[in-house]
Motif scaffolding. Structure first.
Motif, short mmCIF file in Angstrom:
data_model
loop_
_atom_site.label_atom_id
_atom_site.label_comp_id
_atom_site.label_asym_id
_atom_site.label_seq_id
_atom_site.Cartn_x
_atom_site.Cartn_y
_atom_site.Cartn_z
N GLU A 342 54.79 73.70 25.72
CA GLU A 342 53.62 74.08 24.99
C GLU A 342 54.20 74.65 23.55
O GLU A 342 55.48 75.17 23.65
CB GLU A 342 53.14 75.47 25.60
CG GLU A 342 52.36 75.14 27.05
CD GLU A 342 51.71 76.17 27.43
OE1 GLU A 342 51.55 77.13 26.91
OE2 GLU A 342 51.10 75.93 28.62
N ALA A 346 52.21 71.00 17.14
CA ALA A 346 50.66 71.11 17.19
C ALA A 346 50.10 70.17 18.11
O ALA A 346 49.13 70.54 18.83
CB ALA A 346 50.09 71.38 15.77
N GLU A 347 50.34 68.89 18.00
CA GLU A 347 49.93 67.93 18.81
C GLU A 347 51.33 67.01 19.50
O GLU A 347 52.18 66.82 18.83
CB GLU A 347 49.31 66.80 17.98
CG GLU A 347 47.96 67.09 17.46
CD GLU A 347 47.00 67.51 18.43
OE1 GLU A 347 47.01 66.88 19.47
OE2 GLU A 347 46.10 68.33 18.05
N PRO A 348 51.04 67.20 20.87
CA PRO A 348 52.35 66.95 21.59
C PRO A 348 52.68 65.32 21.32
O PRO A 348 51.70 64.53 20.96
CB PRO A 348 51.96 66.58 23.17
CG PRO A 348 50.94 67.72 23.14
CD PRO A 348 50.10 67.68 21.68
N THR A 349 53.98 64.90 21.14
CA THR A 349 54.30 63.58 20.88
C THR A 349 54.50 62.82 22.03
O THR A 349 54.52 63.37 23.21
CB THR A 349 55.87 63.80 20.29
OG1 THR A 349 56.87 64.16 21.24
CG2 THR A 349 55.98 64.60 19.08
N ARG A 353 54.93 64.11 26.05
CA ARG A 353 53.88 63.66 27.06
C ARG A 353 54.71 62.84 28.25
O ARG A 353 54.43 63.39 29.42
CB ARG A 353 52.77 62.97 26.61
CG ARG A 353 51.83 63.85 25.43
CD ARG A 353 50.56 63.07 25.46
NE ARG A 353 51.01 61.70 24.47
CZ ARG A 353 50.79 61.73 23.35
NH1 ARG A 353 50.40 62.86 22.54
NH2 ARG A 353 50.79 60.54 22.70
#
Length: 368
Positions: A342, A346-349, A353
């Protein structure tokens, strides 16, 4: 052959020839310095209470490292006048940018002690909401927070907010490039920021004489066009007066201000450090006589602002506070392993993942 003369613009930036002082080391009143008003008695009594509580908190945090509840703790014992005066000079809407050694200041600012110690426990990098308390995350890299503080100060100015920023930094931090970049950046932008240098004489084991040849760290602001001052960092009355003046200077649009406080780190750099390897016990004992808590107590008693009952009440409140800290820190944390992923981006790579899925697979796999 030209003759060097004084320049009015430079004269306005120069610090006092000797550190500003209101209270002598024995607690008696010193000659009042020109240009700095004495803080009100009630404000000083409140400062005393917070210093007593801060010292007890510091001792408790040190004990928690020995019990394994904290991974490390950088004590600020001996620097309470700086920690508390720095916070009392702030308004609620001002921002504080602390270092790793300023946990006492965080607690004085209103940060929950358990949340303030999260970093030192080895949990989250910041255990509190910076926006809610207007305190930036404690900074471990030296002086990087000074540049961030200037950015925040410039943002406040651009938004038209009547607020200023105070950036704490140690003497070792003034030898870092970020510190000098921050000074130049702040001066050019006339940012409402106060750089508060707590000169505790050692950058871990490196004494001040091996860091700089400047007559005082306060002089480092002059070359950047920043008004500067030096103060007796164990005299809370003086530190509070100078920092209050500095913050008002910054808020009024006059630009940044640099304050150097001459103080001393009574304990080792951290619980993992052996200070006896690089400083003599006689030096520590000499600074014990300039203890900021005892000095302020004597000063307030002499003026009839503090009595035995007040001292006892402050000590009792500090013990009760320490008990609450122990209780909070003795609770085993509920760790969620997925928190590792977390707030990294801002957006998980895709890689994050994939790593998260791998961990989930391992945790949910049936036991052999």
């Amino acid at each position: 052959m030209s003759t060097r003369t004084s320049h009015p613009a430079v004269d306005g930036l120069l610090p006092s020839a000797v550190p500003v002082r209101f209270v002598a080391e024995d607690g008696t009143a010193a000659e009042p310095p020109p240009g700095y008003p004495a803080p009100e008695g009630e404000r000083l009594v409140e400062a005393y209470r917070r210093m007593v509580l801060g010292r007890r908190f510091d001792r408790q945090a040190t004990a928690l490292t020995k019990q394994g509840r904290l991974a490390v703790y950088p004590s600020s014992r001996g620097q309470e006048a700086c920690q508390i005066a720095g916070v009392l000079a702030l308004r609620p809407d001002d921002w504080l940018f602390p270092t790793y050694r300023d946990t006492v200041a965080l607690v004085a600012r209103g940060v929950d002690p358990a949340e303030a110690l999260t970093l030192l426990q080895g949990g989250w990098h910041c255990g509190y909401d910076p926006a809610a308390v207007r305190v930036a995350p404690q900074c471990t890299p030296l002086a990087t927070q000074t540049v961030h503080a200037v950015g925040m100060a410039d943002a406040l100015r651009r938004k038209g907010e009547d607020a200023a920023v105070m950036a704490f930094v140690g003497d070792g931090g003034t030898s870092e490039g970020d510190f000098h970049e921050a000074l130049n950046y702040a001066a050019v932008l006339r940012a409402p920021v106060v750089f508060f240098v707590q000169n505790n004489k050692y950058a871990i084991s490196v004494p001040l004489a091996k860091q700089t040849a400047a007559p005082a760290l306060a002089y480092k602001g002059i070359g950047y066009g920043i008004r500067s001052e030096q103060v007796d960092g164990n005299d809370l009355v003086a530190v509070l007066s100078v920092l209050t003046t500095a913050m008002e200077h910054a808020r009024s649009g006059e630009g940044p201000f640099l304050v150097e406080a001459h103080t001393y780190r009574m304990d080792a750099h951290t619980n993992a450090d052996d200070a006896s390897r690089y400083r003599e016990s006689a030096e520590v004992e000499q600074w014990e006589s300039a203890d900021p808590v005892a000095r302020l107590e004597t000063y307030l008693r002499d003026r009839g602002l503090l009595g035995t009952e007040d001292v006892t009440a402050a000590q009792k409140a500090a013990e009760e506070f320490a008990a609450r800290v122990r209780e909070a820190m003795n609770a085993d944390p509920e760790a969620d392993p997925f928190e590792l992923f977390e707030h990294v981006f801002a957006e998980p790579t895709g890689q994050l993942r994939e790593q998260r899925a791998q961990l989930e697979s391992e945790l949910t796999a049936p036991e052999d």
